[in-house]
Design an enzyme around this catalytic site. Structure first.
Site: not given
Ligand code: DQA
Length: 145
Positions: A73, A106, A99, A22, A97, A9-10, A17, A76
């Site tokens: 990835n 964080r 990020h 990011y 994985e 998501p997102n 965002r 959230a």
């Molecule tokens: C994320 C880190 C997560 O905590 C966050 O909710 C994201 C992006 C990252 O790519 O840094 O949406 O996965």
């Protein structure tokens, strides 16, 4: 070698965002970079992005028997989704994985990763380059199998 790159998501809101967290590059730019890196590494890469947990579970299940590796990835859902963890375990496809941000530095609620527990490697805090590194790690891993 065929891999599936899953973004949660997102991630489709990259560039809009929280650019301080990011970066300023869009999801379309990420897709272009992924295409370039896949070509450079001679990997066939498919992409999937969803804002819905069940859709991500469906995609992982559908990957069974179809792809050699997964880069994920979970965004959230990293910090909440036992369902995505169980789906990765169910298919047993080698997974990395990623990020974009350094989640380890964080908020407290970001310190747990459920899907990460089914991944053999995690890359964080490298920005979009992290996906490139994940492709290299996954390719090396799959080449040794
Ligand atoms: C994320 C880190 C997560 O905590 C966050 O909710 C994201 C992006 C990252 O790519 O840094 O949406 O996965």
């Amino acid at each position: 070698m065929k891999i599936l790159i899953i973004n949660g998501p997102n991630i489709n809101m990259l560039g809009i965002r929280e650019p301080n967290v990011y970066g300023g590059q869009s999801y379309q730019e990420l897709l272009r970079l992924l295409k370039d890196w896949a070509a450079e590494l001679d990997i066939e890469a498919e992409h999937f992005q969803s804002n819905h947990e069940g859709a991500i579970v469906d995609e992982i299940q559908a990957a069974y028997g179809c792809v050699d590796g997964i880069i994920i990835n979970p965004a959230a859902y990293t910090h909440t989704s036992i369902a995505i963890l169980d789906a990765l375990k169910a298919v047993s496809i080698p997974a990395v994985e990623v990020h974009i941000s350094d989640v380890s530095s964080r908020e407290e609620f970001r310190q747990i990763s459920y899907p990460g527990q089914a991944c053999f490697h995690t890359i964080m805090g490298q920005g979009l380059e992290g996906y490139h590194q994940a492709m290299i790690v996954l390719k090396n891993h799959l080449s040794k199998q």
